[in-house]
Design a protein around this motif. Structure first.
Motif, short mmCIF file in Angstrom:
data_model
loop_
_atom_site.label_atom_id
_atom_site.label_comp_id
_atom_site.label_asym_id
_atom_site.label_seq_id
_atom_site.Cartn_x
_atom_site.Cartn_y
_atom_site.Cartn_z
N ASP A 60 0.84 -1.20 0.00
CA ASP A 60 0.00 0.00 0.00
C ASP A 60 0.88 1.26 0.00
O ASP A 60 1.88 1.33 0.72
N THR A 61 0.50 2.25 -0.82
CA THR A 61 1.11 3.57 -0.73
C THR A 61 2.60 3.58 -1.07
O THR A 61 3.37 4.36 -0.52
N TRP A 99 -6.17 5.91 -4.73
CA TRP A 99 -6.39 5.47 -3.35
C TRP A 99 -6.81 4.00 -3.34
O TRP A 99 -7.09 3.41 -4.38
N THR A 100 -6.86 3.45 -2.16
CA THR A 100 -6.83 2.00 -2.02
C THR A 100 -8.00 1.26 -2.65
O THR A 100 -7.80 0.35 -3.46
N ASN A 154 -5.56 -3.50 5.26
CA ASN A 154 -6.08 -2.14 5.10
C ASN A 154 -7.57 -2.13 5.45
O ASN A 154 -8.34 -2.93 4.92
N ASP A 294 -0.69 -0.11 -4.77
CA ASP A 294 -2.00 0.38 -5.24
C ASP A 294 -1.97 1.84 -5.66
O ASP A 294 -2.77 2.27 -6.49
N HIS A 295 -1.05 2.62 -5.11
CA HIS A 295 -0.93 4.05 -5.44
C HIS A 295 0.29 4.57 -4.72
O HIS A 295 0.90 3.86 -3.91
N TYR A 473 -8.59 8.50 6.63
CA TYR A 473 -9.58 8.53 5.56
C TYR A 473 -10.84 9.30 5.91
O TYR A 473 -11.58 9.70 5.02
#
Ligand SMILES: [Zn+2]
Length: 475
Positions: A60-61, A99-100, A154, A294-295, A473
């Motif tokens: 993630d990220t 975003w996720t 997540n 993912d981003h 979030y």
């Protein structure tokens, strides 16, 4: 090694997802998402299809340009770099969302967010689930005899109503933990005696804020910070920072870069341990291993922080490393690939037919079109503390990139302007084609969405909201 069971919740969904006769989609060469409706069933698997284990590791990220593998000046990823010496590395990878939830769903379905339906608008109150006729990578593999297991960390992915658990025999939820815990569980799952091939999806949260939950960064190993990060944050930058990212007493950009890079390096260390363990196992054929993100994450490059609200490269450029046993290592720089291509490529790599609902492509196929446009979209305003820069769409062809924003169009030539500073729509010859690409893609996504069925509304309970708050979030 065993993980305390009270930290894991297990969702078992259908081992063999219901077979549906669905729309058959054919991909038009010009744009990649056009389709025609033809009644039919999926093709049978070819004879002799290989049934290798498939491990999909999603970090993630994780922005690609902070990996030494992708040329970053600090050694953040020595183990991934070593792993890549026996793998295929895609140099130009675009996340379909920043975003996720929508991006992970695109990885797992081969569809853009507006087609699969998993997205949110204006905070999380207005969320929708995956459309009912969408086929997932896990579902495709389960129907071909795979054991399918996900390890989820997540909070966005926990809610089974979203539909991401579809096709997974086991959907294991951990609280937000770092890679060593995920990998302990992975070793347990991989070590189980089961003759079936395994599809294992591991979701890592290490580089995701808040940054102070990570062990202290090994600054000596990482060396000096990039020179550009040696400055104090402006008042505007401090005010616009989401609360969850704030490091007490830190008002310089370098402290945030240091924390982020340190988290990447910590993930990389654990990744190296897992690969070393896997490489000692000889009881099964070597697995196919894909590493993606993912981003990315913004560190004030375009005036903000975090992710989800823009479509600039710091948020869209992600890594994709693919180890296909028996294939020589290579770096693929002649094509722009998207995360919507991950599922089709993995399915094709084990010689199974690509589900007809997947509009992504096998990026290693001989007939892959390197001039295919690739798209991204976002329509959220996370945290609610920044400018209303939502509802954006972008298209990339080669090094050209066009972004449609509420404030107007932007055009960049990434070959000369990787940091997207000089928009020049009035001067470039390709602007009109980019606008046409986006219009066509949007129309075809709408038509595809109709075929895939209505996306149901999803509501979050208070516990889920609290988890999402803890990683920034929700307000
Ligand atoms: Zn994410």
């Amino acid at each position: 090694m065993a993980v305390a069971t009270n930290e894991i919740s297990t969702g078992r969904v259908g081992r063999r997802p219901a077979q549906r006769t669905i729309a058959r989609l054919s991909i038009a060469a010009a744009i990649g998402v056009a389709f025609s409706l033809v009644a039919g069933c999926d093709r049978p698997a070819p004879e002799g299809a290989k049934r290798r284990d498939i491990y999909l590791l999603l970090v993630d990220t994780l922005r690609a340009d902070h990996l030494s593998l992708y040329g970053y000046g600090r050694p953040t990823s020595p183990n991934l770099d070593r792993f890549a010496e026996s793998a295929t590395v895609f140099e130009h990878v675009v996340a379909p969302a920043s975003w996720t939830l929508p991006s992970v769903a695109s990885v797992l379905t081969g569809l853009y967010p507006s087609a699969h339906g998993l997205r949110a608008r204006a905070h999380a109150e207005d969320m929708t689930a995956m459309r009912p006729a969408v086929k997932t990578l896990a579902g495709v593999l389960a129907s071909e005899g795979y054991r399918t297991v996900a390890v989820i960390t997540n909070p966005w992915l926990i809610n089974e109503e979203h539909g991401l658990a579809r096709g997974f025999e086991e959907y294991l939820r951990l609280p937000t933990v770092n890679a060593p815990r995920v990998n302990d569980l992975a070793r347990d799952i991989i070590s189980r005696s089961d003759p079936r091939p395994l599809f294992l999806y591991l979701h890592y949260m290490d580089p995701h804020g808040p940054f102070d939950r990570h062990p202290a960064s090994d600054s000596a190993a990482l060396g000096p910070l990039p020179a550009a990060s040696d400055r104090r944050l402006t008042t505007q930058e401090r005010l616009s920072m989401p609360e969850y990212l704030r490091l007490p007493g830190k008002a310089d950009l370098g402290s945030y870069i240091e924390a982020y890079d340190g988290a990447i390096r910590a993930w990389d260390q654990s990744f190296g341990d897992l690969i070393a363990w896997l490489d000692t196992r000889t009881s099964r054929p070597a697995p196919l291993i894909a590493v993606v993100a993912d981003h990315g994450e913004e560190f004030t490059e375009h005036g903000g922080w975090n992710h989800g609200e823009t479509l600039y490269e710091e948020q869209l450029f992600v890594p994709w490393v693919l180890r296909l046993p028996g294939r020589p290592p290579r770096r693929v720089s002649d094509r722009v690939v998207s995360l919507i291509d991950v599922a089709p490529t993995l399915v094709a790599a084990v010689e199974l037919p690509i589900a007809k609902t997947m509009v992504g492509s096998d990026v290693l196929a001989d007939d892959f079109d390197p001039d295919r446009p690739v798209f991204a979209e976002t329509d959220v305003r996370l945290g609610g503390i920044r400018d209303p820069r939502f509802a954006q769409r972008a298209v990339r062809r080669g090094e050209t990139k066009h972004i449609e924003k509420p404030s107007g169009p932007e055009c960049y030539d990434l070959a000369d302007d990787r940091s997207e500073r000089r928009s020049s729509c009035a001067e470039v010859s390709w602007h009109e084609r980019a606008v046409t690409d986006i219009e066509r893609w949007s129309r075809e996504n709408r038509e595809l969405a109709d075929l895939l069925g209505a996306a149901e509304a999803v509501s979050l309970d208070e516990e889920q909201r609290e988890r999402l708050r803890s990683i920034g979030y929700l307000d």
